[in-house]
Design a protein around this motif. Structure first.
Motif, PDB file in Angstrom:
ATOM      1  N   THR A   1     -12.870 -32.697 -28.060  1.00  0.00           N
ATOM      2  CA  THR A   1     -12.005 -32.145 -29.089  1.00  0.00           C
ATOM      3  C   THR A   1     -11.004 -31.162 -28.487  1.00  0.00           C
ATOM      4  O   THR A   1      -9.808 -31.204 -28.788  1.00  0.00           O
ATOM      5  N   ARG A   2     -11.496 -30.286 -27.618  1.00  0.00           N
ATOM      6  CA  ARG A   2     -10.614 -29.309 -26.969  1.00  0.00           C
ATOM      7  C   ARG A   2      -9.524 -30.013 -26.158  1.00  0.00           C
ATOM      8  O   ARG A   2      -8.338 -29.643 -26.214  1.00  0.00           O
TER       9      ARG A   2
ATOM     10  N   CYS B   1      -6.842 -36.981 -33.418  1.00  0.00           N
ATOM     11  CA  CYS B   1      -6.927 -35.683 -34.078  1.00  0.00           C
ATOM     12  C   CYS B   1      -7.251 -35.829 -35.562  1.00  0.00           C
ATOM     13  O   CYS B   1      -8.052 -35.068 -36.108  1.00  0.00           O
TER      14      CYS B   1
ATOM     15  N   GLU C   1      -7.034 -26.536 -35.111  1.00  0.00           N
ATOM     16  CA  GLU C   1      -8.206 -26.729 -34.255  1.00  0.00           C
ATOM     17  C   GLU C   1      -9.312 -25.742 -34.594  1.00  0.00           C
ATOM     18  O   GLU C   1     -10.495 -26.104 -34.630  1.00  0.00           O
ATOM     19  N   ARG C   2      -8.945 -24.494 -34.863  1.00  0.00           N
ATOM     20  CA  ARG C   2      -9.968 -23.482 -35.165  1.00  0.00           C
ATOM     21  C   ARG C   2     -10.686 -23.752 -36.483  1.00  0.00           C
ATOM     22  O   ARG C   2     -11.816 -23.297 -36.679  1.00  0.00           O
TER      23      ARG C   2
ATOM     24  N   ARG D   1      -0.961 -30.271 -28.180  1.00  0.00           N
ATOM     25  CA  ARG D   1      -0.084 -29.098 -28.167  1.00  0.00           C
ATOM     26  C   ARG D   1       0.996 -29.231 -27.102  1.00  0.00           C
ATOM     27  O   ARG D   1       2.170 -28.924 -27.350  1.00  0.00           O
TER      28      ARG D   1
ATOM     29  N   ILE E   1     -11.889 -26.478 -37.412  1.00  0.00           N
ATOM     30  CA  ILE E   1     -12.864 -27.551 -37.248  1.00  0.00           C
ATOM     31  C   ILE E   1     -14.254 -26.969 -37.019  1.00  0.00           C
ATOM     32  O   ILE E   1     -14.433 -26.057 -36.218  1.00  0.00           O
TER      33      ILE E   1
ATOM     34  N   PHE F   1      -6.822 -31.749 -28.469  1.00  0.00           N
ATOM     35  CA  PHE F   1      -5.874 -30.804 -29.067  1.00  0.00           C
ATOM     36  C   PHE F   1      -5.001 -30.138 -28.005  1.00  0.00           C
ATOM     37  O   PHE F   1      -3.823 -29.849 -28.253  1.00  0.00           O
ATOM     38  N   GLU F   2      -5.554 -29.906 -26.825  1.00  0.00           N
ATOM     39  CA  GLU F   2      -4.757 -29.340 -25.738  1.00  0.00           C
ATOM     40  C   GLU F   2      -3.618 -30.291 -25.368  1.00  0.00           C
ATOM     41  O   GLU F   2      -2.463 -29.868 -25.196  1.00  0.00           O
TER      42      GLU F   2
ATOM     43  N   GLU G   1     -13.556 -31.012 -40.463  1.00  0.00           N
ATOM     44  CA  GLU G   1     -12.959 -29.878 -41.151  1.00  0.00           C
ATOM     45  C   GLU G   1     -13.728 -29.583 -42.434  1.00  0.00           C
ATOM     46  O   GLU G   1     -13.946 -30.483 -43.250  1.00  0.00           O
TER      47      GLU G   1
END
Length: 240
Positions: free
Chosen positions: A92-93, A172, A219-220, A100, A222, A96-97, A180
């Motif tokens: 997941t990290r 995503c 992201e936060r 971005r 989630i 999203f990285e 979420e």
């Protein structure tokens, strides 16, 4: 017609890779079970149970599961069957990285290339978002919110980067749909509007900064610890 990455995935699954109404019905049942948060990550999808629920052959069920696996909605485990995908915290990290970084490049290009007509079209889209936020169902709002990012990407005039974003957004969108918590918007309308305002002023640095902050909030939100459902597979698929 513009679509979010995950909405595009389901249409491809129904029209491009799966033939027949019953196959489309099975694909959609699993897809919507995931996106409506009835099917939690790791839920088992036994072939025999799916055959019985839909009255179809094992070969047909396997065909649908393979397409769902291709779209990262389910995972196929050798000798253990299919389960709803379980993106790890690290995966997941990383996803999203990557998103971005990609959207930063796309937003900067969009600021360079966007015309007044392009920006006016983005404003019209924001009005649709606002209406959907207050009047429509969550799936419609989520579709419009995802489409906003693809509209901005299109203004970059780089179809290769745009395609990469569409693929990343599919991943995503699935993660957001899976993890979420209820009550959170997939994207905040006000954050979208702030990005467009910066673009309209030709301020690429601010637009990029606002987009990055927006994606970090997403992201936060989630939560990777959803409880396991006690309902039957048929209930989770919306069949009763």
């Amino acid at each position: 017609m513009e679509e979010s990455g995950i909405e595009g995935g389901i249409e491809d699954g129904i029209e491009g890779g799966i033939d027949g109404d019953i196959e489309a019905r099975i694909y959609r049942a699993v897809f919507e079970g995931v996106t409506h948060q009835r099917l939690a990550p790791g839920t088992k999808l036994p072939e025999a149970a799916l055959c019985a629920l839909f009255g179809v052959s094992r070969a047909l069920v396997r065909k649908v599961l393979q397409r769902l696996a291709h779209d990262h909605i389910v995972a196929l485990r050798p000798n253990r069957g299919a389960i709803v995908a379980m993106p790890s915290p690290e995966e997941t990290r990383q996803i999203f990285e990557a998103r971005r970084a990609l959207e930063a490049a796309l937003v900067r290009l969009a600021v360079r290339h966007a015309t007044k007509a392009d920006l006016a079209e983005l404003r019209r889209h924001l009005k649709e978002e606002h209406t959907a936020l207050h009047r429509c169902t969550q799936p419609e709002w989520a579709r419009l919110a995802s489409t906003f990012h693809l509209r901005v990407a299109r203004l970059a005039r780089n179809p290769i980067l745009e395609r990469y974003l569409s693929e990343l957004m599919s991943r995503c969108s699935l993660i957001v749909a899976l993890y979420e918590p209820p009550g959170h918007a997939a994207c905040e309308h006000g954050e979208h509007a702030a990005v467009v305002d910066a673009m309209a002023h030709g301020d690429a640095d601010t637009a990029v900064r606002l987009m990055e902050a927006h994606l970090l909030v997403l992201e936060r939100n989630i939560a990777l610890d959803r409880p396991v459902s006690q309902r039957s597979l048929g209930q989770m698929l919306g069949l009763g």
